[in-house]
Design an enzyme around this catalytic site. Structure first.
Site, short mmCIF file in Angstrom:
data_model
loop_
_atom_site.label_atom_id
_atom_site.label_comp_id
_atom_site.label_asym_id
_atom_site.label_seq_id
_atom_site.Cartn_x
_atom_site.Cartn_y
_atom_site.Cartn_z
N ASP A 184 -25.53 41.96 23.48
CA ASP A 184 -26.55 42.95 23.10
C ASP A 184 -25.91 44.33 22.91
O ASP A 184 -26.28 45.07 21.99
CB ASP A 184 -27.64 43.02 24.18
CG ASP A 184 -28.28 41.66 24.41
OD1 ASP A 184 -28.56 40.97 23.42
OD2 ASP A 184 -28.48 41.28 25.58
N HIS A 211 -32.17 39.58 28.63
CA HIS A 211 -31.56 39.09 27.39
C HIS A 211 -32.51 38.14 26.66
O HIS A 211 -32.27 36.94 26.60
CB HIS A 211 -30.22 38.40 27.70
CG HIS A 211 -29.60 37.82 26.46
ND1 HIS A 211 -29.08 38.61 25.46
CD2 HIS A 211 -29.45 36.54 26.04
CE1 HIS A 211 -28.63 37.84 24.48
NE2 HIS A 211 -28.85 36.58 24.81
P1 NAD Z 1 -23.12 24.22 21.97
O1 NAD Z 1 -24.11 23.11 21.93
O2 NAD Z 1 -22.24 24.41 20.79
O3 NAD Z 1 -22.17 24.05 23.22
C1 NAD Z 1 -22.65 23.81 24.49
C2 NAD Z 1 -21.64 22.96 25.24
O4 NAD Z 1 -22.17 22.71 26.54
C3 NAD Z 1 -21.41 21.58 24.59
O5 NAD Z 1 -20.03 21.38 24.35
C4 NAD Z 1 -21.95 20.60 25.61
O6 NAD Z 1 -21.23 19.38 25.66
C5 NAD Z 1 -21.76 21.41 26.90
N1 NAD Z 1 -22.55 20.91 28.01
C6 NAD Z 1 -23.81 20.40 28.00
N2 NAD Z 1 -24.14 19.99 29.23
C7 NAD Z 1 -23.09 20.25 30.04
C8 NAD Z 1 -22.82 20.04 31.41
N3 NAD Z 1 -23.72 19.48 32.22
N4 NAD Z 1 -21.62 20.39 31.89
C9 NAD Z 1 -20.70 20.96 31.09
N5 NAD Z 1 -20.88 21.19 29.78
C10 NAD Z 1 -22.07 20.82 29.26
O7 NAD Z 1 -23.92 25.55 22.30
P2 NAD Z 1 -23.39 27.07 22.17
O8 NAD Z 1 -23.69 27.58 20.83
O9 NAD Z 1 -22.00 27.12 22.69
O10 NAD Z 1 -24.40 27.81 23.18
C11 NAD Z 1 -24.35 27.55 24.56
C12 NAD Z 1 -25.41 28.33 25.31
O11 NAD Z 1 -25.14 29.73 25.23
C13 NAD Z 1 -26.82 28.15 24.75
O12 NAD Z 1 -27.73 28.02 25.81
C14 NAD Z 1 -27.09 29.45 24.01
O13 NAD Z 1 -28.44 29.75 23.92
C15 NAD Z 1 -26.35 30.43 24.90
N6 NAD Z 1 -26.01 31.71 24.30
C16 NAD Z 1 -26.12 32.82 25.08
C17 NAD Z 1 -25.79 34.06 24.58
C18 NAD Z 1 -25.88 35.28 25.44
O14 NAD Z 1 -25.81 36.40 24.91
N7 NAD Z 1 -25.98 35.17 26.75
C19 NAD Z 1 -25.33 34.19 23.25
C20 NAD Z 1 -25.22 33.03 22.49
C21 NAD Z 1 -25.58 31.79 23.01
C1 LMR Z 2 -28.04 35.54 21.19
O1 LMR Z 2 -28.53 36.61 21.56
O2 LMR Z 2 -27.43 35.42 20.12
C2 LMR Z 2 -28.15 34.35 22.09
O3 LMR Z 2 -28.97 34.61 23.19
C3 LMR Z 2 -28.49 33.09 21.38
C4 LMR Z 2 -29.90 33.05 20.87
O4 LMR Z 2 -30.57 32.05 21.12
O5 LMR Z 2 -30.34 33.98 20.20
#
Ligand code: NAD
Ligand code: LMR
Length: 344
Positions: A184, A211
Site C-alpha cells: 500500500d 489492508h
Molecule cells: P499463488 O496461488 O500464486 O501462491 C500461493 C502459494 O501458496 C502456492 O504455491 C500454494 O501451493 C501455496 N500454499 C497453499 N497452501 C499452502 C500450505 N498449506 N502451506 C504452504 N504453502 C501453501 O498466490 P499468490 O499470488 O502468491 O498470493 C498469495 C497470497 O498473498 C494470497 O492470499 C493473496 O491474496 C495475498 N496477497 C497479499 C498482498 C498483501 O499486500 N498483503 C499482496 C498480494 C497478494
Molecule cells: C493487493 O493489495 O494487491 C493484494 O492484497 C491482493 C489483492 O487481492 O488485491
C-alpha cells in the site's frame, strides 16, 4: 517540496553505517508458500539480499525445484526447499515444516489463494484462514522467537488468526507478529510521484489502517504537495483499490505478485536490518493501542526484537478523518472475524 516522513528512515545513520560495516548479517529467512506467484520472486529477492545467509523455501508443491534453481545464483546465502512430506532439496533430514522453520529469524507467509475478479479479500477467508492457522502453529512449535510477517489475505483477519493461534500455544509476542502492508505504501508513493512528476524514491507516504479497500488510508496531507480535491480523491481511492486494479488486469490469473514480492522483500530486509541494530521505521499492521481496533497499521519502529515502538498517529486532515471514521467499523469487524475463527 516533499518531506520524507519517518517510514524506513534510519534513526541514526552514522551509528548504523559504523555498525553495519562491521557486522556481517547471518539471518535465516523462511518463505512459506515459496512456490507461488509471490513466493518465487520474493524468494529470488531474498536470495539476492546481503541480509540473508540462509533461505528456506516451503510450499505444498514445487519447492525442491525452486530451491535448486535459486541455489545456482552466486550469493552468500544457502537455499533449501521443503514440502510437507519428507522431500527436500538438497536431500537431508526429513524436510518439512520443522526443518524449514528451525532457527528462522523471520518467517514470511504468502501461502494461500489469491483473488479473482469480483471477489473481495474477505472471500478468501474460508480457504486462507486454515492455511495460515496451520503454518503459524508450526511457527509456534519450531521457531517461537521468529518475527512472523503475514502476506496472506485477508490480512485484516489472518493477523488476528495468527495472534490467537500463538496465544493458544502460549507463544504470542505482539512484537513479533506483523501484517505486511508495504504494498500500500509502494502504491501510494508511485501514484503521488506520477501525479506530481516526482521521482518515487523522494516520496514516502504513511499509510494507516488495514489492508483491504476502505481500511487502507494513505495520509497524503503529510507529503507536502498541493492536490485539488479531485486529485486527492482519485489517488486516495486508487491506493485503497490498487489491488483490484491488478486483479482486473490479470483477468482471472490472480492478484499482485511482482509488486508484492518487491514490497515483501523491502519489508523483510528492513526487519533484518533492524535486528542487526539499524533503526528502521516502516508501516506495518500490528497489535496496537493507537485506536480502538486491536490491530492497526501505522509507522512502527523496528529493532533487534521486532516491533520496538508504535509511533503516534498525529493529526489527520478533515478529509482523512472522514475516511478514518468510515474505516473503523469495517476494520474491527474483520479483526473480530479472524479472532472468532480460532476461538470457535
Ligand atoms: P499463488 O496461488 O500464486 O501462491 C500461493 C502459494 O501458496 C502456492 O504455491 C500454494 O501451493 C501455496 N500454499 C497453499 N497452501 C499452502 C500450505 N498449506 N502451506 C504452504 N504453502 C501453501 O498466490 P499468490 O499470488 O502468491 O498470493 C498469495 C497470497 O498473498 C494470497 O492470499 C493473496 O491474496 C495475498 N496477497 C497479499 C498482498 C498483501 O499486500 N498483503 C499482496 C498480494 C497478494
Ligand atoms: C493487493 O493489495 O494487491 C493484494 O492484497 C491482493 C489483492 O487481492 O488485491
Amino acid at each position: 517540496m516533499f518531506v520524507k516522513n519517518l517510514a524506513a528512515r534510519s534513526i541514526n545513520a552514522a551509528a548504523r553505517r559504523a555498525y553495519s560495516a562491521s557486522a556481517p548479517s547471518s539471518a535465516k529467512v523462511a518463505v512459506l508458500g515459496a512456490a507461488g506467484g509471490i513466493g518465487q520472486p520474493l524468494s529470488l529477492l531474498c536470495k539476492l539480499s546481503p541480509e540473508v545467509s540462509e533461505l528456506s523455501c516451503y510450499d505444498i508443491v514445487g519447492t525442491p525445484g525452486v530451491a535448486a534453481d535459486l541455489s545456482h545464483i552466486p550469493t552468500k546465502s544457502s537455499t533449501t526447499g521443503s514440502l510437507p512430506s519428507p522431500v527436500s532439496w538438497p536431500l537431508r533430514g526429513n524436510g518439512g515444516l520443522e526443518e524449514t522453520l528451525s532457527g528462522a529469524d523471520v518467517v514470511v507467509i504468502p501461502a494461500g489463494v489469491p483473488r479473482k475478479p469480483g471477489m473481495t479479500r474477505d472471500d478468501l477467508f474460508n480457504t486462507n484462514a486454515s492455511i495460515v492457522k496451520t503454518l503459524v502453529e508450526g511457527c509456534a512449535e519450531f521457531c517461537p522467537e521468529a518475527v512472523i510477517a503475514i502476506i496472506s489475505n485477508p490480512v485484516n483477519s489472518t493477523v488476528p488468526i495468527a495472534a490467537e493461534v500463538l496465544k493458544k500455544a502460549g507463544k504470542y509476542n505482539p512484537k513479533k507478529l506483523v501484517g505486511v502492508t508495504t504494498l500500500d505504501v509502494c502504491r501510494a508513493n508511485t501514484f503521488v510521484a506520477n501525479s506530481q512528476g516526482l521521482d518515487p524514491k523522494d516520496v514516502d507516504v504513511t499509510v494507516i489502517g488495514g489492508h483491504a479497500g476502505i481500511t487502507i488510508l494513505p495520509l497524503f496531507s503529510r507529503v507536502g504537495a498541493k492536490f485539488s480535491d479531485e486529485e486527492l480523491e482519485a489517488i486516495t481511492v486508487r491506493t485503497q483499490f490498487g489491488g483490484d486494479e491488478v486483479v482486473a488486469a490479470k483477468a482471472g490469473a490472480g492478484s499482485a505478485t511482482l509488486s508484492m514480492a518487491y514490497a515483501g522483500y523491502i519489508f523483510t530486509e528492513n526487519v533484518l536490518k533492524a535486528m542487526r541494530g539499524e533503526g528502521v521505521v516502516q508501516c506495518a499492521f500490528v497489535e496496537s493501542d493507537l485506536t480502538d481496533a486491536e490491530f492497526f497499521a501505522s509507522p512502527v519502529r523496528f529493532g533487534p526484537n521486532g516491533v520496538e515502538e508504535i509511533l503516534p498517529l498525529g493529526d489527520l486532515s478533515p478529509y482523512e478523518q472522514q475516511w478514518f471514521d468510515k474505516m473503523m467499523p469495517e476494520l474491527k469487524k474483520q479483526i473480530a472475524k479472524g479472532k472468532d475463527f480460532v476461538s470457535a
